[in-house]
Design a protein around this motif. Structure first.
Motif, PDB file in Angstrom:
ATOM      1  N   ASN A  83       1.452   5.229  -3.358  1.00 12.66           N
ATOM      2  CA  ASN A  83       2.257   4.010  -3.441  1.00 12.66           C
ATOM      3  C   ASN A  83       1.673   2.943  -2.540  1.00 12.66           C
ATOM      4  O   ASN A  83       1.034   3.230  -1.529  1.00 12.66           O
ATOM      5  N   VAL A  84       1.877   1.716  -2.947  1.00 11.31           N
ATOM      6  CA  VAL A  84       1.567   0.551  -2.128  1.00 11.31           C
ATOM      7  C   VAL A  84       2.879  -0.210  -2.017  1.00 11.31           C
ATOM      8  O   VAL A  84       3.482  -0.558  -3.035  1.00 11.31           O
ATOM      9  N   SER A  85       3.330  -0.410  -0.794  1.00 14.44           N
ATOM     10  CA  SER A  85       4.638  -1.025  -0.586  1.00 14.44           C
ATOM     11  C   SER A  85       4.539  -2.267   0.274  1.00 14.44           C
ATOM     12  O   SER A  85       3.683  -2.356   1.156  1.00 14.44           O
ATOM     13  N   LEU A  86       5.438  -3.213   0.002  1.00 17.61           N
ATOM     14  CA  LEU A  86       5.627  -4.356   0.890  1.00 17.61           C
ATOM     15  C   LEU A  86       6.860  -4.043   1.719  1.00 17.61           C
ATOM     16  O   LEU A  86       7.937  -3.792   1.174  1.00 17.61           O
ATOM     17  N   VAL A  87       6.689  -4.050   3.032  1.00 14.06           N
ATOM     18  CA  VAL A  87       7.764  -3.691   3.942  1.00 14.06           C
ATOM     19  C   VAL A  87       8.121  -4.910   4.781  1.00 14.06           C
ATOM     20  O   VAL A  87       7.251  -5.502   5.425  1.00 14.06           O
ATOM     21  N   GLU A  88       9.402  -5.281   4.744  1.00 17.21           N
ATOM     22  CA  GLU A  88       9.882  -6.365   5.591  1.00 17.21           C
ATOM     23  C   GLU A  88      10.330  -5.751   6.906  1.00 17.21           C
ATOM     24  O   GLU A  88      11.250  -4.929   6.940  1.00 17.21           O
ATOM     25  N   PHE A  93       8.683 -10.361   9.533  1.00 16.46           N
ATOM     26  CA  PHE A  93       7.422 -10.526   8.808  1.00 16.46           C
ATOM     27  C   PHE A  93       7.286  -9.408   7.779  1.00 16.46           C
ATOM     28  O   PHE A  93       7.977  -8.392   7.839  1.00 16.46           O
ATOM     29  N   VAL A  94       6.403  -9.601   6.810  1.00 16.18           N
ATOM     30  CA  VAL A  94       6.179  -8.624   5.741  1.00 16.18           C
ATOM     31  C   VAL A  94       4.760  -8.074   5.881  1.00 16.18           C
ATOM     32  O   VAL A  94       3.815  -8.825   6.121  1.00 16.18           O
ATOM     33  N   VAL A  95       4.635  -6.757   5.718  1.00 18.89           N
ATOM     34  CA  VAL A  95       3.337  -6.102   5.826  1.00 18.89           C
ATOM     35  C   VAL A  95       3.155  -5.169   4.627  1.00 18.89           C
ATOM     36  O   VAL A  95       4.116  -4.584   4.142  1.00 18.89           O
ATOM     37  N   ARG A  96       1.923  -5.058   4.164  1.00 20.16           N
ATOM     38  CA  ARG A  96       1.597  -4.137   3.073  1.00 20.16           C
ATOM     39  C   ARG A  96       1.165  -2.814   3.675  1.00 20.16           C
ATOM     40  O   ARG A  96       0.392  -2.779   4.638  1.00 20.16           O
ATOM     41  N   GLY A  97       1.668  -1.723   3.127  1.00 18.36           N
ATOM     42  CA  GLY A  97       1.306  -0.406   3.636  1.00 18.36           C
ATOM     43  C   GLY A  97       1.699   0.677   2.663  1.00 18.36           C
ATOM     44  O   GLY A  97       1.994   0.414   1.495  1.00 18.36           O
ATOM     45  N   ARG A  98       1.712   1.904   3.149  1.00 23.04           N
ATOM     46  CA  ARG A  98       2.040   3.070   2.327  1.00 23.04           C
ATOM     47  C   ARG A  98       3.225   3.793   2.950  1.00 23.04           C
ATOM     48  O   ARG A  98       3.314   3.923   4.162  1.00 23.04           O
ATOM     49  N   VAL A  99       4.136   4.253   2.103  1.00 13.86           N
ATOM     50  CA  VAL A  99       5.273   5.044   2.558  1.00 13.86           C
ATOM     51  C   VAL A  99       5.007   6.488   2.157  1.00 13.86           C
ATOM     52  O   VAL A  99       4.700   6.763   0.998  1.00 13.86           O
ATOM     53  N   MET A 100       5.098   7.415   3.117  1.00 13.40           N
ATOM     54  CA  MET A 100       4.852   8.834   2.833  1.00 13.40           C
ATOM     55  C   MET A 100       5.953   9.382   1.933  1.00 13.40           C
ATOM     56  O   MET A 100       7.110   8.984   2.045  1.00 13.40           O
ATOM     57  N   GLY A 101       5.570  10.276   1.066  1.00 11.54           N
ATOM     58  CA  GLY A 101       6.520  10.884   0.143  1.00 11.54           C
ATOM     59  C   GLY A 101       6.020  10.734  -1.272  1.00 11.54           C
ATOM     60  O   GLY A 101       4.982  10.128  -1.525  1.00 11.54           O
ATOM     61  N   PRO A 125      -0.988   0.205   7.526  1.00  6.17           N
ATOM     62  CA  PRO A 125       0.072   0.964   8.182  1.00  6.17           C
ATOM     63  C   PRO A 125       0.680   2.006   7.238  1.00  6.17           C
ATOM     64  O   PRO A 125       0.731   1.809   6.035  1.00  6.17           O
ATOM     65  N   VAL A 126       1.135   3.120   7.818  1.00  2.06           N
ATOM     66  CA  VAL A 126       1.787   4.182   7.059  1.00  2.06           C
ATOM     67  C   VAL A 126       3.198   4.335   7.611  1.00  2.06           C
ATOM     68  O   VAL A 126       3.399   4.379   8.827  1.00  2.06           O
TER      69      VAL A 126
END
Length: 138
Positions: A83-88, A93-101, A125-126
């Motif tokens: 997955n590629v996620s946008l995390v607020e 601020f918003v950062v692009r990263g990966r969420v485990m699972g 970031p993970v």
């Protein structure tokens, strides 16, 4: 008599560090972001404020907690889907990263916490899920 003035090409200490310089070892597992000294806008990896175009950016350390705003499953250039996620982040601020699972198990609104600031392969970031998400099955 000559006077030396500070220019935008040579920011003063404490401004825009982390964007141009490597992060200090103590911030290895932290996300460093910038906050505009003029308008207070939080941003990630910028040279100028996107709101007021100010160049005086203070580097701050994020607490590492955020909310998934968007997540997509990617099958390209990888042996398995990811997955590629946008995390607020809580700081705004918003950062692009990966969420485990499982990639299909990550949804908008899920709360996450930083696991590591830099994935060894992609350098992003993970995050890990904070709560087991409640899903209504209909």
């Amino acid at each position: 008599m000559y006077h030396h003035t500070v220019s935008a090409a040579h920011p003063t200490s404490g401004f825009a560090t982390g964007v141009l310089a490597p992060a200090p070892e103590s911030a290895k597992d932290a996300i460093l972001y910038q906050r505009c000294a003029w308008c207070g806008t939080a941003m990630y990896h910028r040279l100028l404020c996107p709101v007021c175009q100010g160049s005086e950016l203070r580097t701050e350390r994020s607490e590492g907690v955020g909310t998934v705003r968007h997540s997509t499953v990617v099958h390209r250039n990888t042996p398995a889907a990811r997955n590629v996620s946008l995390v607020e982040m809580a700081e705004g601020f918003v950062v692009r990263g990966r969420v485990m699972g499982p990639p299909v198990g990550i949804h908008s609104g899920d709360r996450v916490r930083l696991s590591t600031a830099k994935d060894p392969v992609r350098g992003e970031p993970v995050f890990q899920l904070l709560d087991e998400p409640y899903r209504a099955w209909t």
